[in-house]
Design an enzyme around this catalytic site. Structure first.
Site, PDB file in Angstrom:
ATOM      1  N   ASP A 138       0.816  -1.214   0.000  1.00  0.00           N
ATOM      2  CA  ASP A 138       0.000   0.000   0.000  1.00  0.00           C
ATOM      3  C   ASP A 138       0.845   1.258   0.000  1.00  0.00           C
ATOM      4  O   ASP A 138       2.015   1.237   0.307  1.00  0.00           O
ATOM      5  CB  ASP A 138      -0.814   0.042   1.298  1.00  0.00           C
ATOM      6  CG  ASP A 138      -2.013  -0.861   1.238  1.00  0.00           C
ATOM      7  OD1 ASP A 138      -2.393  -1.247   0.137  1.00  0.00           O
ATOM      8  OD2 ASP A 138      -2.553  -1.160   2.310  1.00  0.00           O
ATOM      9  N   MET A 188      -7.494   8.900   9.349  1.00  0.00           N
ATOM     10  CA  MET A 188      -7.998   9.433   8.081  1.00  0.00           C
ATOM     11  C   MET A 188      -8.878  10.656   8.298  1.00  0.00           C
ATOM     12  O   MET A 188      -9.884  10.832   7.623  1.00  0.00           O
ATOM     13  CB  MET A 188      -8.792   8.353   7.325  1.00  0.00           C
ATOM     14  CG  MET A 188      -7.930   7.165   6.954  1.00  0.00           C
ATOM     15  SD  MET A 188      -8.870   5.795   6.269  1.00  0.00           S
ATOM     16  CE  MET A 188      -9.438   4.962   7.744  1.00  0.00           C
ATOM     17  N   LYS A 206      -3.770   3.143  -2.267  1.00  0.00           N
ATOM     18  CA  LYS A 206      -4.966   3.933  -2.469  1.00  0.00           C
ATOM     19  C   LYS A 206      -4.749   5.321  -1.908  1.00  0.00           C
ATOM     20  O   LYS A 206      -4.331   5.470  -0.766  1.00  0.00           O
ATOM     21  CB  LYS A 206      -6.150   3.302  -1.735  1.00  0.00           C
ATOM     22  CG  LYS A 206      -6.666   2.073  -2.419  1.00  0.00           C
ATOM     23  CD  LYS A 206      -7.759   1.445  -1.601  1.00  0.00           C
ATOM     24  CE  LYS A 206      -7.189   0.418  -0.667  1.00  0.00           C
ATOM     25  NZ  LYS A 206      -8.202  -0.396  -0.016  1.00  0.00           N
TER      26      LYS A 206
HETATM   27  N1  SAH Z   1      -3.927  -0.032   9.251  1.00  0.00           N
HETATM   28  C1  SAH Z   1      -3.372   1.269   9.538  1.00  0.00           C
HETATM   29  C2  SAH Z   1      -4.359   2.384   9.289  1.00  0.00           C
HETATM   30  C3  SAH Z   1      -4.770   2.534   7.869  1.00  0.00           C
HETATM   31  S1  SAH Z   1      -5.842   3.903   7.651  1.00  0.00           S
HETATM   32  C4  SAH Z   1      -2.881   1.289  10.984  1.00  0.00           C
HETATM   33  O1  SAH Z   1      -3.145   0.346  11.739  1.00  0.00           O
HETATM   34  O2  SAH Z   1      -2.206   2.235  11.346  1.00  0.00           O
HETATM   35  C5  SAH Z   1      -4.735   5.180   7.187  1.00  0.00           C
HETATM   36  C6  SAH Z   1      -4.629   6.212   8.291  1.00  0.00           C
HETATM   37  O3  SAH Z   1      -3.749   5.776   9.300  1.00  0.00           O
HETATM   38  C7  SAH Z   1      -4.040   7.512   7.850  1.00  0.00           C
HETATM   39  O4  SAH Z   1      -5.006   8.330   7.208  1.00  0.00           O
HETATM   40  C8  SAH Z   1      -3.611   8.126   9.159  1.00  0.00           C
HETATM   41  O5  SAH Z   1      -4.701   8.628   9.861  1.00  0.00           O
HETATM   42  C9  SAH Z   1      -3.146   6.894   9.912  1.00  0.00           C
HETATM   43  N2  SAH Z   1      -1.691   6.719   9.836  1.00  0.00           N
HETATM   44  C10 SAH Z   1      -1.032   5.622   9.438  1.00  0.00           C
HETATM   45  N3  SAH Z   1       0.298   5.787   9.543  1.00  0.00           N
HETATM   46  C11 SAH Z   1       0.479   7.029  10.038  1.00  0.00           C
HETATM   47  C12 SAH Z   1       1.632   7.794  10.394  1.00  0.00           C
HETATM   48  N4  SAH Z   1       2.874   7.309  10.246  1.00  0.00           N
HETATM   49  N5  SAH Z   1       1.449   9.033  10.892  1.00  0.00           N
HETATM   50  C13 SAH Z   1       0.220   9.532  11.039  1.00  0.00           C
HETATM   51  N6  SAH Z   1      -0.896   8.861  10.727  1.00  0.00           N
HETATM   52  C14 SAH Z   1      -0.777   7.617  10.233  1.00  0.00           C
END
Ligand code: SAH
Length: 447
Positions: A234, A369, A256
Site C-alpha cells: 500500500d 484518516m 490507495k
Molecule cells: N492499518 C493502519 C491504518 C490505515 S488507515 C494502521 O493500523 O495504522 C490510514 C490512516 O492511518 C491515515 O489516514 C492516518 O490517519 C493513519 N496513519 C497511518 N500511519 C500514520 C503515520 N505514520 N502518521 C500519522 N498517521 C498515520
C-alpha cells in the site's frame, strides 16, 4: 609476502596460511612461532631488510613491521608494482583492508568499517558470531552435496529456492545442527525422491508494516518479508520498511489515495488468491496493523473462501506508534481511562460518526484518516459537548524522520493545521492527554 617478523606478522601469516596462501616472509629476524613455521616447511623466508625489488612477483603484500619508514616504503613499492598492499594499522597506506571474519566455512562473513573503526567492526562480529550457530557451515556443505540432485529434480530456480528455504527451516536442518548428519542425509535424500517435495507452497502473509519506523516491525514480519516471492503493498508502507522486503521479490503497488482507488478492494482480494495459487509466497504488506482500518478482514475472507493458506502478523497501529513518538500517552490516570479509535473518512462529504460516544468524559479519541474532515469533526465534537478548549493534536508521518506535530485545541486546530499545510497520512488525537506532550516529547525527527 609479509614484511616483518614479530607478533603482528605472525598473526597475519597464520591468517594467510589458513587461506592456503604460499607465504614468503622478509625480516632481519624471526619470532619463535614463525621460526617453528619455517622449520615445519609452512613458509619460506628471506633474512634481510626490506628492499623494493623483493616484491617482484608477489601477489599480495602485508607490511607488519614496527618501523614507519619501512611500512611506508613497502606501501610505495607495492603500489608502484600494482600489487595489493595492506599496512597494519595504517589505512591510508593500504590499497585493501582485511575485514573481521566470521568463519562458517564454506560460509564466510566479512565485516569491515573500511578502517574507520575496527573496534566497532569487531563488536558487530561478536554479535554475528553469537547469532549464527557454529554448525551452519555443515548445513551449507550438505546443501553443496545435494545441489546437483535438487537441480535435476526441480526445473525452475523458484521451485529450488522454495525447496531449500523449507529444508533450512525443517527438522532436517535441526538434525545437521545437532550433529546427526547421516540421518539428515537420509531424510533429505528421501524427501527429494518423494512427491511431497513438489507440493505447491502458495501462501499469503498478511503483514502489518507499522507506522513507518522500520525498527517497529516484529521479528515475524521481518522474517516473512525476507522469504516472500511477491509483495503487494500500500501507499502507507514507508520506504524504509519497503527496503527490508526481499531484494528480488516482485513488487506490486495497489496503494490507495483518498478517492482515487488504484485497485478496487475486490480486485486486490482476487490478485492475492491468484498469486498464491501460482505457488507464490505472497507478502500482503500494509501500513500499521492489518486489522485496524486496514481491510485485512476482507482480504482473508476471500482467501478462506478460496482455500488459500495465510497467516496474519499484527503490526503497530498508527494510534500506538504515532502517539508514542509524539510523547502523548493515550491513557493516563489523571486524564483518560479509556481510548477510542475511529475513522474520520468522509462518505459523500459528510462525517457520520457516533458523536455521543466520542464526547464521553475522561476519554482519548484517536481519529484515523481525519485530515480532510478535520474542521467538521472539531465542530461536531464541540456541538456535542466537548469544550472548545479541549487539547488536540494532529501528527503527520508519525514515527518517521519527517514527523510533524501540531498541537492546539478543538477551536483552533483546523486553522493551525491548514496554516501548517499538513499532508496525509495524519492522525488526530483529542483529549486532555495531549497537553502531556509539553513534558514528554522525546523523539526528535531530523526533518
Ligand atoms: N492499518 C493502519 C491504518 C490505515 S488507515 C494502521 O493500523 O495504522 C490510514 C490512516 O492511518 C491515515 O489516514 C492516518 O490517519 C493513519 N496513519 C497511518 N500511519 C500514520 C503515520 N505514520 N502518521 C500519522 N498517521 C498515520
Amino acid at each position: 609476502m609479509v614484511i616483518g617478523g614479530g607478533e603482528v606478522a605472525t598473526r597475519k601469516v597464520m591468517m594467510l596460511l589458513k587461506a592456503d596462501a604460499a607465504v614468503e616472509l622478509i625480516s632481519p629476524e624471526l619470532g619463535h612461532e614463525l621460526a617453528d613455521m619455517l622449520a615445519a616447511g609452512k613458509i619460506s623466508y628471506t633474512q634481510a631488510l626490506f628492499s623494493p625489488e623483493q616484491l617482484d612477483g608477489a601477489m599480495l603484500v602485508i607490511a607488519a613491521t614496527d618501523d614507519e619508514a619501512t611500512n611506508l616504503a613497502v606501501s610505495i613499492a607495492a603500489k608502484a608494482r600494482n600489487i595489493p598492499v595492506n599496512v597494519v594499522d595504517a589505512p591510508e597506506l593500504c590499497t585493501f583492508t582485511s575485514p573481521s571474519i566470521v568463519d562458517r566455512s564454506p560460509i564466510l562473513i566479512a565485516i569491515s568499517s573500511g578502517g574507520a573503526s575496527p573496534v566497532l567492526a569487531r563488536m558487530i562480529r561478536a554479535k554475528i558470531e553469537a547469532l549464527i550457530p557454529a554448525t551452519y557451515g555443515r548445513l551449507s556443505a550438505l546443501a553443496a552435496d545435494f545441489r546437483y540432485r535438487v537441480k535435476q529434480r526441480f526445473s525452475t530456480s523458484q521451485s529450488r529456492r522454495i525447496f531449500w528455504e523449507n529444508i533450512f527451516q525443517s527438522n532436517i536442518a535441526e538434525l545437521v545442527l545437532s550433529g546427526q548428519e547421516p540421518a539428515a542425509r537420509t531424510a533429505l535424500s528421501e524427501l527429494i525422491d518423494s512427491d511431497q517435495a513438489e507440493t505447491s507452497h502458495g501462501e499469503v502473509y498478511l503483514v502489518g508494516g507499522g507506522p513507518g519506523d522500520p525498527d517497529l516491525l516484529t521479528f515475524r514480519a521481518l522474517r516473512l518479508m525476507q522469504q516472500s516471492d511477491v509483495c503487494v503493498y500500500d501507499k502507507l508502507v514507508s520506504k524504509e520498511v519497503m527496503e527490508l522486503v526481499r531484494r528480488d521479490a516482485e513488487l506490486i503497488y495497489v496503494g490507495k489515495a483518498r478517492d482515487q482507488h488504484t485497485l478496487p478492494q475486490d480486485e486486490i482480494n482476487e490478485l492475492l488468491v491468484r498469486l498464491a495459487k501460482e505457488g507464490k509466497r505472497v507478502l500482503r504488506l500494509k501500513g500499521g496493523d492489518p486489522f485496524i482500518f486496514g481491510r485485512g478482514g476482507e482480504e482473508i475472507e476471500t482467501l478462506m473462501e478460496n482455500g488459500v493458506p495465510f497467516q496474519v502478523v499484527p503490526g503497530i497501529t498508527a494510534a500506538n506508534g504515532v502517539s508514542s513518538y509524539a510523547g502523548i500517552p493515550l491513557t493516563h490516570r489523571d486524564y483518560a481511562q479509556s481510548c477510542i479509535f475511529t475513522t474520520g473518512h468522509l462518505k459523500d462529504g459528510t462525517v457520520e460518526l457516533d458523536w455521543p460516544a466520542l464526547v464521553r468524559p475522561k476519554q482519548t479519541v484517536v481519529i484515523y484518516m481525519g485530515l480532510v474532515g478535520l474542521a467538521e469533526i472539531c465542530r461536531q465534537l464541540i456541538a456535542h459537548g466537548l469544550p472548545p478548549t479541549m487539547p488536540a493534536a494532529v501528527i503527520q508521518q508519525g514515527t518517521t524522520q519527517k514527523q510533524r506535530v501540531v498541537t492546539a485545541n478543538l477551536a483552533t486546530l483546523a486553522d493551525k493545521v491548514a496554516d501548517a499545510e499538513m499532508k496525509p497520512p495524519c492522525l488526530t488525537i483529542v483529549g486532555e492527554v495531549v497537553q502531556l506532550r509539553e513534558k514528554l516529547a522525546w523523539f526528535e525527527p531530523k526533518g
